[in-house]
Structure formats: structure tokens, C-alpha cells
Motif scaffolding. Structure first.
Motif, PDB file in Angstrom:
ATOM      1  N   THR A  82      -1.489  14.001  25.739  1.00 49.56           N
ATOM      2  CA  THR A  82      -2.940  14.135  25.609  1.00 49.56           C
ATOM      3  C   THR A  82      -3.599  13.123  26.538  1.00 49.56           C
ATOM      4  OG1 THR A  82      -3.067  15.057  23.390  1.00 49.56           O
ATOM      5  CG2 THR A  82      -4.847  13.562  24.028  1.00 49.56           C
ATOM      6  N   VAL A  83      -4.599  13.563  27.265  1.00 55.66           N
ATOM      7  CA  VAL A  83      -5.385  12.633  28.081  1.00 55.66           C
ATOM      8  C   VAL A  83      -6.804  12.623  27.526  1.00 55.66           C
ATOM      9  CG1 VAL A  83      -6.245  12.052  30.381  1.00 55.66           C
ATOM     10  CG2 VAL A  83      -3.957  13.053  30.124  1.00 55.66           C
ATOM     11  N   ILE A  84      -7.229  11.456  27.060  1.00 56.51           N
ATOM     12  CA  ILE A  84      -8.590  11.277  26.551  1.00 56.51           C
ATOM     13  C   ILE A  84      -9.381  10.515  27.599  1.00 56.51           C
ATOM     14  CG2 ILE A  84      -9.988  10.111  24.800  1.00 56.51           C
ATOM     15  CD1 ILE A  84      -7.821  10.749  22.764  1.00 56.51           C
ATOM     16  N   GLY A  85     -10.426  11.152  28.113  1.00 61.18           N
ATOM     17  CA  GLY A  85     -11.231  10.556  29.185  1.00 61.18           C
ATOM     18  C   GLY A  85     -10.905  11.237  30.500  1.00 61.18           C
ATOM     19  N   LEU A  86     -11.855  12.021  30.975  1.00 65.22           N
ATOM     20  CA  LEU A  86     -11.641  12.772  32.223  1.00 65.22           C
ATOM     21  C   LEU A  86     -12.670  12.362  33.269  1.00 65.22           C
ATOM     22  CD1 LEU A  86     -10.950  16.304  30.664  1.00 65.22           C
ATOM     23  CD2 LEU A  86      -9.264  14.600  31.419  1.00 65.22           C
ATOM     24  N   GLY A  87     -12.782  11.044  33.450  1.00 63.25           N
ATOM     25  CA  GLY A  87     -13.607  10.549  34.550  1.00 63.25           C
ATOM     26  C   GLY A  87     -12.827  10.732  35.844  1.00 63.25           C
ATOM     27  N   ASN A  88     -13.216   9.997  36.862  1.00 60.51           N
ATOM     28  CA  ASN A  88     -12.559  10.141  38.169  1.00 60.51           C
ATOM     29  C   ASN A  88     -11.055   9.922  38.067  1.00 60.51           C
ATOM     30  OD1 ASN A  88     -14.940  10.661  39.565  1.00 60.51           O
ATOM     31  ND2 ASN A  88     -15.428   8.482  39.644  1.00 60.51           N
ATOM     32  N   LEU A  89     -10.651   8.892  37.316  1.00 61.23           N
ATOM     33  CA  LEU A  89      -9.220   8.585  37.218  1.00 61.23           C
ATOM     34  C   LEU A  89      -8.521   9.502  36.207  1.00 61.23           C
ATOM     35  CD1 LEU A  89      -6.981   6.785  38.251  1.00 61.23           C
ATOM     36  CD2 LEU A  89      -7.559   5.114  36.490  1.00 61.23           C
ATOM     37  N   GLY A  90      -9.131   9.650  35.031  1.00 65.13           N
ATOM     38  CA  GLY A  90      -8.512  10.447  33.970  1.00 65.13           C
ATOM     39  C   GLY A  90      -8.210  11.875  34.417  1.00 65.13           C
ATOM     40  N   GLN A  91      -9.113  12.464  35.203  1.00 66.21           N
ATOM     41  CA  GLN A  91      -8.872  13.842  35.678  1.00 66.21           C
ATOM     42  C   GLN A  91      -7.606  13.916  36.520  1.00 66.21           C
ATOM     43  OE1 GLN A  91     -11.784  16.458  37.127  1.00 66.21           O
ATOM     44  NE2 GLN A  91     -13.507  15.387  36.180  1.00 66.21           N
ATOM     45  N   VAL A  92      -7.428  12.914  37.369  1.00 64.31           N
ATOM     46  CA  VAL A  92      -6.244  12.919  38.247  1.00 64.31           C
ATOM     47  C   VAL A  92      -4.979  12.664  37.436  1.00 64.31           C
ATOM     48  CG1 VAL A  92      -5.169  11.807  40.242  1.00 64.31           C
ATOM     49  CG2 VAL A  92      -7.620  12.232  40.228  1.00 64.31           C
ATOM     50  N   THR A 143     -15.245   1.629  23.998  1.00 66.50           N
ATOM     51  CA  THR A 143     -15.239   3.092  23.942  1.00 66.50           C
ATOM     52  C   THR A 143     -13.887   3.597  23.425  1.00 66.50           C
ATOM     53  OG1 THR A 143     -16.755   3.113  25.830  1.00 66.50           O
ATOM     54  CG2 THR A 143     -15.672   5.192  25.299  1.00 66.50           C
ATOM     55  N   VAL A 144     -12.801   2.970  23.877  1.00 68.29           N
ATOM     56  CA  VAL A 144     -11.467   3.383  23.404  1.00 68.29           C
ATOM     57  C   VAL A 144     -11.414   3.265  21.880  1.00 68.29           C
ATOM     58  CG1 VAL A 144      -8.983   2.903  23.459  1.00 68.29           C
ATOM     59  CG2 VAL A 144     -10.343   2.604  25.539  1.00 68.29           C
ATOM     60  N   ARG A 145     -11.856   2.114  21.385  1.00 69.40           N
ATOM     61  CA  ARG A 145     -11.791   1.866  19.938  1.00 69.40           C
ATOM     62  C   ARG A 145     -12.680   2.860  19.184  1.00 69.40           C
ATOM     63  NH1 ARG A 145     -10.138  -2.761  16.862  1.00 69.40           N
ATOM     64  NH2 ARG A 145     -10.150  -1.995  14.734  1.00 69.40           N
ATOM     65  N   ASP A 146     -13.893   3.098  19.726  1.00 70.05           N
ATOM     66  CA  ASP A 146     -14.807   4.035  19.062  1.00 70.05           C
ATOM     67  C   ASP A 146     -14.205   5.442  19.007  1.00 70.05           C
ATOM     68  OD1 ASP A 146     -16.555   1.980  18.753  1.00 70.05           O
ATOM     69  OD2 ASP A 146     -17.955   2.618  20.326  1.00 70.05           O
ATOM     70  N   LEU A 147     -13.484   5.808  20.089  1.00 69.90           N
ATOM     71  CA  LEU A 147     -12.915   7.166  20.128  1.00 69.90           C
ATOM     72  C   LEU A 147     -11.683   7.286  19.241  1.00 69.90           C
ATOM     73  CD1 LEU A 147     -13.229   7.996  23.948  1.00 69.90           C
ATOM     74  CD2 LEU A 147     -14.581   8.939  22.072  1.00 69.90           C
ATOM     75  N   LEU A 148     -10.870   6.207  19.197  1.00 72.92           N
ATOM     76  CA  LEU A 148      -9.616   6.293  18.434  1.00 72.92           C
ATOM     77  C   LEU A 148      -9.809   6.092  16.930  1.00 72.92           C
ATOM     78  CD1 LEU A 148      -6.871   4.591  20.672  1.00 72.92           C
ATOM     79  CD2 LEU A 148      -7.416   7.026  20.404  1.00 72.92           C
ATOM     80  N   THR A 149     -10.859   5.349  16.546  1.00 71.74           N
ATOM     81  CA  THR A 149     -11.044   5.045  15.118  1.00 71.74           C
ATOM     82  C   THR A 149     -11.044   6.312  14.247  1.00 71.74           C
ATOM     83  OG1 THR A 149     -12.144   2.978  15.615  1.00 71.74           O
ATOM     84  CG2 THR A 149     -12.542   3.884  13.426  1.00 71.74           C
ATOM     85  N   PRO A 150     -11.793   7.349  14.624  1.00 70.50           N
ATOM     86  CA  PRO A 150     -11.773   8.551  13.765  1.00 70.50           C
ATOM     87  C   PRO A 150     -10.446   9.324  13.826  1.00 70.50           C
ATOM     88  CG  PRO A 150     -13.650   8.572  15.310  1.00 70.50           C
ATOM     89  CD  PRO A 150     -12.728   7.489  15.749  1.00 70.50           C
ATOM     90  N   THR A 151      -9.540   8.922  14.729  1.00 65.53           N
ATOM     91  CA  THR A 151      -8.264   9.638  14.846  1.00 65.53           C
ATOM     92  C   THR A 151      -7.144   8.934  14.066  1.00 65.53           C
ATOM     93  OG1 THR A 151      -7.274   8.476  16.748  1.00 65.53           O
ATOM     94  CG2 THR A 151      -8.940  10.150  17.257  1.00 65.53           C
TER      95      THR A 151
END
Ligand SMILES: NC(=O)c1ccc[n+]([C@@H]2O[C@H](COP(=O)([O-])OP(=O)(O)OC[C@H]3O[C@@H](n4cnc5c(N)ncnc54)[C@H](OP(=O)(O)O)[C@@H]3O)[C@@H](O)[C@H]2O)c1
Length: 299
Positions: free
Chosen positions: A20-30, A85-93
Motif C-alpha cells: 500500500t502506498v499512502i500519499g501520492l505527491g510527486n515522490l509517492g506517485q513514483v 500528517t503521517v500520524r493523523d492518517l495512521l491513527t484511524p487505521t
């Protein structure tokens, strides 16, 4: 959850896995595209969904939420703006994390990395922090490398797969170590940029084009950089004896450069602090020792 991979000659192909890739900015997409190209089953999530379109067209699955994204894979790669942001995104998971591996390739600083690693560990998952030395265009090329720290077993399990992003260097089990290396190495890079701006400003004060003086700067720096491993060895040994370029000479030389810079009407804000480090050592009686002794003014 194995990534032993298969080796043929010099090429190693990681065994297909779920990522799973979370975050598809310039780097995440690649990152996601690189995993897809390797034949892995890739699930993606991004706050702005449209950034997943191209990846979905290539075979990725778009998750409806970070929790759904986490539940889909053994390996969770996160690459977003910052650690908050990582923590905010992972907390509900949290409920879905147990037994998985989180590899966080978001740039950050040591303590938040340790805190995040501890939190991920509490959820029953393994945490590996990463510092990426690549731009999106160089991911997967021989120039790219990534420093990793944290759970050694999890890193070993996915090493072959992570090598497809760039050479994978494990620097230690303290999750904060990759960010420590990152801050250290990038400090040197910004120091180089500081020198570059100084060069261009002084050259410009006499009407010399930036390109012209930069050509000479690059030529000289390419030579000068060879001195660094020797300085590093002196610092590690704590032995600053030298018969060549000592602190006295460099303090005087840099003082002349600062004076000349001022005469040219250019600020010395970037270089004056370095001179102060030299002077502190000279005033303590270490003028005859190696310039590398300036490190003692920072400690
Ligand atoms: N690009 C590079 O060359 C490079 C190299 C080394 C390391 N890095 C590091 O990699 C990380 C990502 O860099 P990037 O270049 O990909 O940055 P980017 O293009 O600006 O992308 C930022 C990502 O973070 C997401 N994001 C930001 N705020 C968010 C929030 N509040 N909630 C959810 N998602 C949020 C963005 O989502 P949206 O798409 O919805 O805005 C996007 O996916 C950074 O830490 C960067 O320092 C980048």
C-alpha cells in the motif's frame, strides 16, 4: 509475508507482494509506479483522489480510506508532507495495523520518528523509517539511495523490494537514526549552497556572470571535497596534528576573504560564523592544529 526474492546473475527480482502506498505527491506517485512496474499488487490512497488516476489505469487499486488501504497490504509505504500528517492518517487505521510493516519515507526529524515508531509498535506492527536521496526522476536509478532505520527484521524481509527504489542502506535499529543521518547530510548540502551563493554574490559584485564563476567553483570544489575523508579521520581519532593547512593559516585567509567581500559591498552573514569557529580554537591555543579542529567549536 516474505520477500526473499529470486536472484539471477546480478539482478534480483523481489517476490510479488501486496503493497500500500499512502500519499501520492510527486515522490509517492513514483514509488507506487515503481512497485507496480515490478509486478506487485499495489493499493493506493491519497487525500486528492485524482492523483491516483494514472496509477489505477496501470493496475493499482484505489482505497476509499487510509484504513482500507492499510488493511489491503502486508507492507505500508507512507510518503506525505510531514510526520504530523503521517500520524493523523495512521491513527484511524490503528485497528488494522497489527502484523504489518510500515515504511515511512516522509522526511522528518529524529524524535518524531522515534515517537511514530513506538506508536506503530504499540499497534503490533513493525516500523522502518526512511530518508530518500533521490528526486522523483531518479527513483530506481543507480544514483538513488535510501537510508533506513528501525525494525531490522522487517527491513531484511523487504530489502530486495526496497532496493528497487534505490540502493537500500540500513543504518541502525533506532528509528530516529535515518533522520539523524538525513539532517547531517542535508546540513552539508545546505552549507555547500551557502558557499555557492557567496561565490555568486562576490563574482556578481565585479560584474562576473553566475555561470562563469560557478564553472570555476565546481572545478575547485571537486578537488577540495577530497579533503573531507581525511578531516573526518582526524575528528574520529581526536588527533588534529597537521603539517599542512592549519587553523592559523585558514583563520587569516578567511579574515582576508571577509574583508575583501565587504570591500566589494557584499554581506558576510554566511561566512563570518565559520571564521568565528576558527577564531575560538585559535584563541584557545590550537592555531597550529588542523582546520578540522573547528568541529570542537560546535560541540
Ligand atoms: N520530491 C522529492 O524529490 C523528495 C525527495 C526526498 C524526500 N521527499 C520527501 O517526501 C515527502 C513527500 O514529498 P513530495 O515531493 O511527494 O511532496 P508533495 O508532492 O508536496 O506531496 C505531498 C503529499 O502529502 C499529502 N498531504 C499533505 N498534507 C496532507 C494532509 N493534511 N492530509 C493528507 N495528505 C496530505 C499530499 O496530498 P494531496 O495530493 O492531497 O495534496 C501529497 O500526497 C516529503 O516529506 C518530502 O520531504 C521528497
Amino acid at each position: 509475508m516474505s520477500d526473499t526474492g529470486s536472484t539471477t546473475g546480478e539482478t534480483t527480482t523481489p517476490a510479488p507482494t501486496t503493497i500500500t502506498v499512502i500519499g501520492l505527491g510527486n515522490l509517492g506517485q513514483v514509488l507506487a509506479r515503481t512497485f507496480l512496474d515490478q509486478g506487485h499488487q499495489v493499493t493506493v490512497w491519497n487525500r486528492s483522489q485524482d492523483k491516483a488516476d494514472e496509477l489505477v489505469a496501470r493496475g493499482a487499486t484505489l482505497a476509499a480510506s487510509p484504513a482500507e488501504a492499510v488493511a489491503a497490504s502486508d507492507l505500508i509505504v507512507v510518503c506525505v508532507l510531514d510526520y504530523t500528517t503521517v500520524r493523523d492518517l495512521l491513527t484511524p487505521t490503528a485497528a488494522a495495523l497489527a502484523g504489518r510493516v510500515v515504511v515511512n519515507l516522509t522526511s522528518g526529524t529524529p524524535d518524531p520518528a522515534r515517537e511514530l515508531g513506538a506508536w506503530v509498535g504499540k499497534q503490533g506492527a513493525a516500523y522502518v523509517d526512511g530518508a530518500v536521496y533521490a528526486i522523483p526522476q531518479t527513483v530506481g536509478t543507480p544514483e538513488a539511495f535510501v537510508l533506513y532505520s528501525g525494525d531490522a527484521e522487517a527491513f531484511a524481509r523487504y530489502r530486495t523490494l526496497l532496493e528497487t527504489l534505490g540502493s537500500a542502506v540500513f543504518v541502525g535499529t533506532d528509528a530516529g537514526l535515518a533522520p539523524v543521518y538525513d539532517v547531517a547530510v542535508l546540513s552539508g548540502m545546505y552549507g555547500m549552497f551557502a558557499g555557492f551563493f557567496q561565490t555568486v554574490a562576490v563574482g556578481g559584485s565585479a560584474g562576473i556572470e553566475a555561470a562563469k564563476v560557478t564553472e570555476l567553483l565546481v572545478r575547485w570544489l571537486t578537488e577540495a571535497i577530497a579533503a573531507l575523508p581525511g578531516f573526518a579521520a582526524e575528528i574520529d581519532a581526536g588527533d588534529y596534528r597537521t603539517e599542512t593547512s592549519n587553523l592559523d593559516i585558514n583563520a587569516v585567509g578567511l579574515a582576508h576573504i571577509l574583508a575583501a567581500t565587504k570591500e566589494q559591498g557584499v554581506g558576510v552573514d554566511l561566512l563570518a560564523p565559520l571564521h568565528a569557529l576558527f577564531e575560538r580554537q585559535v584563541s584557545q591555543g590550537h592555531g597550529a592544529e588542523s582546520m578540522s579542529r573547528a568541529i570542537e567549536s560546535l560541540r
